[in-house]
Structures are given as C-alpha cells and as structure tokens.
Design a protein around this motif. Structure first.
Motif, PDB file in Angstrom:
ATOM      1  N   ALA A  76       6.646  -0.250  22.266  1.00  0.00           N
ATOM      2  CA  ALA A  76       5.897   0.410  21.195  1.00  0.00           C
ATOM      3  C   ALA A  76       6.757   1.470  20.512  1.00  0.00           C
ATOM      4  O   ALA A  76       6.769   1.581  19.273  1.00  0.00           O
ATOM      5  N   GLN A  77       7.500   2.235  21.288  1.00  0.00           N
ATOM      6  CA  GLN A  77       8.373   3.273  20.730  1.00  0.00           C
ATOM      7  C   GLN A  77       9.471   2.653  19.864  1.00  0.00           C
ATOM      8  O   GLN A  77       9.757   3.116  18.761  1.00  0.00           O
ATOM      9  N   PHE A  78      10.082   1.585  20.374  1.00  0.00           N
ATOM     10  CA  PHE A  78      11.153   0.908  19.635  1.00  0.00           C
ATOM     11  C   PHE A  78      10.655   0.366  18.303  1.00  0.00           C
ATOM     12  O   PHE A  78      11.253   0.612  17.256  1.00  0.00           O
ATOM     13  N   LEU A  79       9.552  -0.367  18.347  1.00  0.00           N
ATOM     14  CA  LEU A  79       9.037  -0.988  17.127  1.00  0.00           C
ATOM     15  C   LEU A  79       8.605   0.059  16.099  1.00  0.00           C
ATOM     16  O   LEU A  79       8.928  -0.047  14.920  1.00  0.00           O
ATOM     17  N   SER A  80       7.891   1.076  16.546  1.00  0.00           N
ATOM     18  CA  SER A  80       7.418   2.086  15.596  1.00  0.00           C
ATOM     19  C   SER A  80       8.582   2.872  15.007  1.00  0.00           C
ATOM     20  O   SER A  80       8.623   3.113  13.796  1.00  0.00           O
ATOM     21  N   SER A  81       9.564   3.225  15.821  1.00  0.00           N
ATOM     22  CA  SER A  81      10.724   3.967  15.311  1.00  0.00           C
ATOM     23  C   SER A  81      11.532   3.135  14.319  1.00  0.00           C
ATOM     24  O   SER A  81      11.987   3.646  13.298  1.00  0.00           O
ATOM     25  N   ALA A  82      11.709   1.864  14.626  1.00  0.00           N
ATOM     26  CA  ALA A  82      12.485   0.987  13.743  1.00  0.00           C
ATOM     27  C   ALA A  82      11.804   0.831  12.382  1.00  0.00           C
ATOM     28  O   ALA A  82      12.428   1.014  11.334  1.00  0.00           O
ATOM     29  N   VAL A  83      10.538   0.517  12.397  1.00  0.00           N
ATOM     30  CA  VAL A  83       9.825   0.281  11.142  1.00  0.00           C
ATOM     31  C   VAL A  83       9.710   1.575  10.323  1.00  0.00           C
ATOM     32  O   VAL A  83       9.972   1.586   9.121  1.00  0.00           O
ATOM     33  N   VAL A  84       9.359   2.670  10.972  1.00  0.00           N
ATOM     34  CA  VAL A  84       9.240   3.951  10.263  1.00  0.00           C
ATOM     35  C   VAL A  84      10.598   4.375   9.711  1.00  0.00           C
ATOM     36  O   VAL A  84      10.693   4.855   8.579  1.00  0.00           O
ATOM     37  N   GLY A  85      11.655   4.180  10.476  1.00  0.00           N
ATOM     38  CA  GLY A  85      12.993   4.520   9.996  1.00  0.00           C
ATOM     39  C   GLY A  85      13.345   3.775   8.723  1.00  0.00           C
ATOM     40  O   GLY A  85      13.887   4.349   7.775  1.00  0.00           O
ATOM     41  N   VAL A  86      13.023   2.494   8.683  1.00  0.00           N
ATOM     42  CA  VAL A  86      13.313   1.687   7.486  1.00  0.00           C
ATOM     43  C   VAL A  86      12.427   2.138   6.318  1.00  0.00           C
ATOM     44  O   VAL A  86      12.897   2.248   5.180  1.00  0.00           O
ATOM     45  N   ILE A  87      11.168   2.427   6.577  1.00  0.00           N
ATOM     46  CA  ILE A  87      10.265   2.883   5.509  1.00  0.00           C
ATOM     47  C   ILE A  87      10.748   4.210   4.932  1.00  0.00           C
ATOM     48  O   ILE A  87      10.812   4.375   3.703  1.00  0.00           O
ATOM     49  N   ILE A  88      11.124   5.142   5.799  1.00  0.00           N
ATOM     50  CA  ILE A  88      11.624   6.440   5.327  1.00  0.00           C
ATOM     51  C   ILE A  88      12.904   6.238   4.520  1.00  0.00           C
ATOM     52  O   ILE A  88      13.085   6.839   3.459  1.00  0.00           O
ATOM     53  N   TRP A  89      13.812   5.389   4.995  1.00  0.00           N
ATOM     54  CA  TRP A  89      15.044   5.086   4.257  1.00  0.00           C
ATOM     55  C   TRP A  89      14.705   4.537   2.877  1.00  0.00           C
ATOM     56  O   TRP A  89      15.277   4.957   1.875  1.00  0.00           O
ATOM     57  N   TRP A  90      13.769   3.607   2.822  1.00  0.00           N
ATOM     58  CA  TRP A  90      13.377   2.962   1.566  1.00  0.00           C
ATOM     59  C   TRP A  90      12.831   4.006   0.581  1.00  0.00           C
ATOM     60  O   TRP A  90      13.125   3.971  -0.604  1.00  0.00           O
ATOM     61  N   ILE A  91      12.060   4.947   1.100  1.00  0.00           N
ATOM     62  CA  ILE A  91      11.508   6.011   0.251  1.00  0.00           C
ATOM     63  C   ILE A  91      12.606   6.985  -0.165  1.00  0.00           C
ATOM     64  O   ILE A  91      12.729   7.317  -1.350  1.00  0.00           O
ATOM     65  N   GLU A  92      13.424   7.440   0.791  1.00  0.00           N
ATOM     66  CA  GLU A  92      14.490   8.404   0.484  1.00  0.00           C
ATOM     67  C   GLU A  92      15.478   7.864  -0.540  1.00  0.00           C
ATOM     68  O   GLU A  92      15.956   8.590  -1.400  1.00  0.00           O
ATOM     69  N   VAL A  96       0.843  -1.199   0.000  1.00  0.00           N
ATOM     70  CA  VAL A  96       0.000   0.000   0.000  1.00  0.00           C
ATOM     71  C   VAL A  96       0.883   1.255   0.000  1.00  0.00           C
ATOM     72  O   VAL A  96       0.608   2.212  -0.722  1.00  0.00           O
ATOM     73  N   ILE A  97       1.944   1.243   0.787  1.00  0.00           N
ATOM     74  CA  ILE A  97       2.885   2.369   0.796  1.00  0.00           C
ATOM     75  C   ILE A  97       3.504   2.534  -0.590  1.00  0.00           C
ATOM     76  O   ILE A  97       3.665   3.654  -1.075  1.00  0.00           O
ATOM     77  N   ASP A  98       3.829   1.433  -1.223  1.00  0.00           N
ATOM     78  CA  ASP A  98       4.384   1.494  -2.578  1.00  0.00           C
ATOM     79  C   ASP A  98       3.392   2.131  -3.551  1.00  0.00           C
ATOM     80  O   ASP A  98       3.787   2.896  -4.438  1.00  0.00           O
ATOM     81  N   ASP A  99       2.115   1.856  -3.381  1.00  0.00           N
ATOM     82  CA  ASP A  99       1.086   2.475  -4.228  1.00  0.00           C
ATOM     83  C   ASP A  99       1.075   3.995  -4.058  1.00  0.00           C
ATOM     84  O   ASP A  99       0.722   4.723  -4.981  1.00  0.00           O
ATOM     85  N   GLN A 100       1.446   4.464  -2.882  1.00  0.00           N
ATOM     86  CA  GLN A 100       1.466   5.900  -2.579  1.00  0.00           C
ATOM     87  C   GLN A 100       2.887   6.469  -2.633  1.00  0.00           C
ATOM     88  O   GLN A 100       3.140   7.561  -2.147  1.00  0.00           O
TER      89      GLN A 100
END
Length: 172
Positions: free
Chosen positions: A131-147, A90-94
């Motif tokens: 919750a903070q660890f998991l959300s930061s890790a996943v979001v960090g990887v997603i942002i890296w993938w997009i950047e 879904v992120i890839d679609d956007q």
C-alpha cells in the motif's frame, strides 16, 4: 454533522483555498482565515485543530470527487487503468488549485496527505508495504505532473503509469 457546522466548515475551507492562491501556506494565519471568512477565530477552532487540519480537509474537498469516482469506478468496473484515467481527469479539472497548493504549501505535507488518502482507498487485503509503495508511486507521479505543468497528456501518463504498475494493479 449538523447543517451549521457543515456550512461553517465549507466557508472556512473556501476561505483557506482563496487565501492560498494569494499567500504561501506558511504565511497564512488563523487570523487571516477568520478575517477572510468574516468569522471569529473561535469558530475555526470549533471546526479544525489548526491550519494543517484545514489543509487536510481542503484536499478532501478538492479531491473528493476524484476519490468518490475512484471508489465507484472500481466497484463497478474493476478496470484499474480506466479508474486511474478517470481519477486523472478529475484531478485535471482541479488542476489550477492543485498547482497553487503544490507551489504555495508545504509539499511534504501535501504528499503525505495525498498518499494517506490513496492508501485508504487501496484494497485492505494488501500488506502495508504494498500500500505504501503504490500510494507513494502514484502520488509522486501526480505531483510531478502538476509541478511540471502537465508535461504530457493524461492518456500518455495513464498508459505509462499503468505499465509500471501492472504487476500491482490488482491491488488497487
């Protein structure tokens, strides 16, 4: 929410998203948004606090399908790796608009907003630290993938991320 308010909010968000394709976030004013949407500034302030609030709602609007799909998939399957994969598709679609947001908006604000959204979907039985660890890790990887303009395919990304998150996947 009444239909007029909902229609106004969607118009403002769409105008904001179109403007962010043209200008940096910092250079967009409430006047710019009002002119682009062909409404007066008062209408914006009836619906949003400021442009950061619009950004937050724009992310909701853009990633709404990903969040909905994540919640449905988790409820139905319980398979976290497959859920992560579905969210990434879904992120890839956007991707195009997210790439623009990453380039032209306040990256810290974007990361904070995405992390908060992810924390909100993580099982409430977990500690705030988990919750903070998991959300930061996943979001960090997603942002890296997009950047980095998708330096790997989704299956590779999800596979490696799943291995790293495996001890914690039951918490998602």
């Amino acid at each position: 929410m009444d239909k007029r308010k909902e229609k106004s909010q969607k118009l403002i968000i769409r105008s904001f998203v179109e403007l962010i394709r043209e200008k940096d976030f910092d250079k967009i004013s409430m006047n710019d948004i009002a002119q682009h949407a062909n409404i007066n500034r008062g209408t914006i302030y009836l619906n949003f606090i400021d442009k950061y609030d619009i950004l937050d709602h724009a992310i909701d609007y853009i990633l709404g399908a990903a969040v909905d799909k994540c919640n449905i998939y988790l409820a139905e399957s319980g398979n976290n790796k497959e859920t992560l994969s579905e969210v990434m598709y879904v992120i890839d679609d956007q991707y195009d608009i997210l790439k623009t947001l990453v380039k032209k908006s306040d990256l810290n604000m974007l990361k904070q907003t995405l992390s908060k959204k992810m924390r909100d979907t993580i099982n409430k039985q977990n500690s705030e630290i988990t919750a903070q660890f998991l959300s930061s890790a996943v979001v960090g990887v997603i942002i890296w993938w997009i950047e980095e303009s998708k330096p790997c395919d989704i299956d590779t990304l999800v596979g490696e991320l799943s291995v790293l998150l495996e001890p914690h996947l039951k918490h998602l």
